[in-house]
Design a protein around this motif. Sequence first.
Motif, PDB file in Angstrom:
ATOM      1  N   CYS A 148       0.782  -1.237   0.000  1.00  0.00           N
ATOM      2  CA  CYS A 148       0.000   0.000   0.000  1.00  0.00           C
ATOM      3  C   CYS A 148       0.813   1.286   0.000  1.00  0.00           C
ATOM      4  O   CYS A 148       0.428   2.281   0.624  1.00  0.00           O
TER       5      CYS A 148
ATOM      6  N   ILE B 291       1.288   0.176  -7.003  1.00  0.00           N
ATOM      7  CA  ILE B 291       0.687  -0.919  -7.773  1.00  0.00           C
ATOM      8  C   ILE B 291       0.049  -0.354  -9.035  1.00  0.00           C
ATOM      9  O   ILE B 291      -0.358   0.805  -9.064  1.00  0.00           O
TER      10      ILE B 291
ATOM     11  N   CYS C 171      -0.759   4.615  -0.512  1.00  0.00           N
ATOM     12  CA  CYS C 171      -1.623   4.466  -1.688  1.00  0.00           C
ATOM     13  C   CYS C 171      -2.853   5.358  -1.513  1.00  0.00           C
ATOM     14  O   CYS C 171      -3.439   5.434  -0.426  1.00  0.00           O
TER      15      CYS C 171
ATOM     16  N   TYR D 282      -5.729   4.871  -2.272  1.00  0.00           N
ATOM     17  CA  TYR D 282      -6.941   4.113  -1.920  1.00  0.00           C
ATOM     18  C   TYR D 282      -6.945   3.620  -0.469  1.00  0.00           C
ATOM     19  O   TYR D 282      -7.881   2.946  -0.060  1.00  0.00           O
ATOM     20  N   LEU D 283      -5.878   3.924   0.268  1.00  0.00           N
ATOM     21  CA  LEU D 283      -5.827   3.430   1.652  1.00  0.00           C
ATOM     22  C   LEU D 283      -6.585   4.394   2.566  1.00  0.00           C
ATOM     23  O   LEU D 283      -6.149   5.500   2.822  1.00  0.00           O
TER      24      LEU D 283
ATOM     25  N   CYS E  64      -8.387  -0.706   2.674  1.00  0.00           N
ATOM     26  CA  CYS E  64      -8.525  -0.404   1.239  1.00  0.00           C
ATOM     27  C   CYS E  64      -9.967  -0.026   0.902  1.00  0.00           C
ATOM     28  O   CYS E  64     -10.910  -0.671   1.355  1.00  0.00           O
TER      29      CYS E  64
ATOM     30  N   TRP F  33     -11.349  -0.252  -1.997  1.00  0.00           N
ATOM     31  CA  TRP F  33     -11.940  -1.097  -3.038  1.00  0.00           C
ATOM     32  C   TRP F  33     -12.784  -2.204  -2.398  1.00  0.00           C
ATOM     33  O   TRP F  33     -12.406  -2.762  -1.370  1.00  0.00           O
TER      34      TRP F  33
ATOM     35  N   LYS G  36     -10.199  -5.709  -3.982  1.00  0.00           N
ATOM     36  CA  LYS G  36      -8.960  -4.997  -4.271  1.00  0.00           C
ATOM     37  C   LYS G  36      -8.264  -5.572  -5.508  1.00  0.00           C
ATOM     38  O   LYS G  36      -8.505  -6.722  -5.882  1.00  0.00           O
ATOM     39  N   PRO G  37      -7.408  -4.774  -6.150  1.00  0.00           N
ATOM     40  CA  PRO G  37      -6.737  -5.230  -7.368  1.00  0.00           C
ATOM     41  C   PRO G  37      -5.984  -6.543  -7.124  1.00  0.00           C
ATOM     42  O   PRO G  37      -5.444  -6.769  -6.037  1.00  0.00           O
TER      43      PRO G  37
ATOM     44  N   CYS H   9      -2.491  -6.487  -5.589  1.00  0.00           N
ATOM     45  CA  CYS H   9      -2.462  -6.280  -4.127  1.00  0.00           C
ATOM     46  C   CYS H   9      -2.807  -7.586  -3.422  1.00  0.00           C
ATOM     47  O   CYS H   9      -2.176  -7.948  -2.423  1.00  0.00           O
TER      48      CYS H   9
END
Length: 205
Positions: free
Chosen positions: A69, A74, A109, A111-112, A117, A119, A122-123, A126
Amino acid sequence: MSTYNHRQTEAILLVRRHLAGLSGNEVSRLKQSMAPYLGFRDEVSSFQAETLAGVCTVRCFHDRTSACCGREGIFTFFADVVMNVLLSTGEQSDRILETLEEDTGGPDCVYLGDTGCLWRLKPIICEMFLCGHARESVLEKNEPLAKRWEGLRRREKLFTLPDRPVLFDDLESFFLEAGMESPLMYFHRSPGLLRLKAKHGVGRK
Ligand code: SF4
Ligand code: SF4
């Protein structure tokens, strides 16, 4: 807004716009195509909760030495974005867009969030990342666990390695064929992935 945030934002907006114009049947078909992958992701999550949660909590939440993260550490595939939008509520997608817009930098990141996360799913990069410490302290001391992890890594390739038709490539194609383009469409832009597809005759009509 950074180039990274801009590309992420554009991809999310593009996916949302296109999905909004599809029929209920078309959206259902897309969701059905994701079902085996979601089953796989559940298994990875269970494995991580069973085996890695303790190590990650001590190392990264208590000692704050995370290798996960980091900012722009990423890259996300376009298919990651598609699936996350399909699984998210409108509010959850809005929150991600606001976060990208309001981002002021820092080491983490974008997105954190405070509770992890942002998401819903998550991707994949990750999800499958294990730092050296986690590998050494969990997998290298336990052969059965190491074998389970290797099995999961092999299964990941069935969705992401385009030496055959795979979900991540198919989802990109679906949007490309509808006239959309995004820098996150690595399965149609990355020279390495294009070479692999050509070698195995993937994507030829
Ligand atoms: S994989 Fe490693 S860096 Fe990531 S949360 Fe776990 S211990 Fe921390
Ligand atoms: S997308 Fe989520 S899991 Fe991946 S690096 Fe960012 S905060 Fe971490």
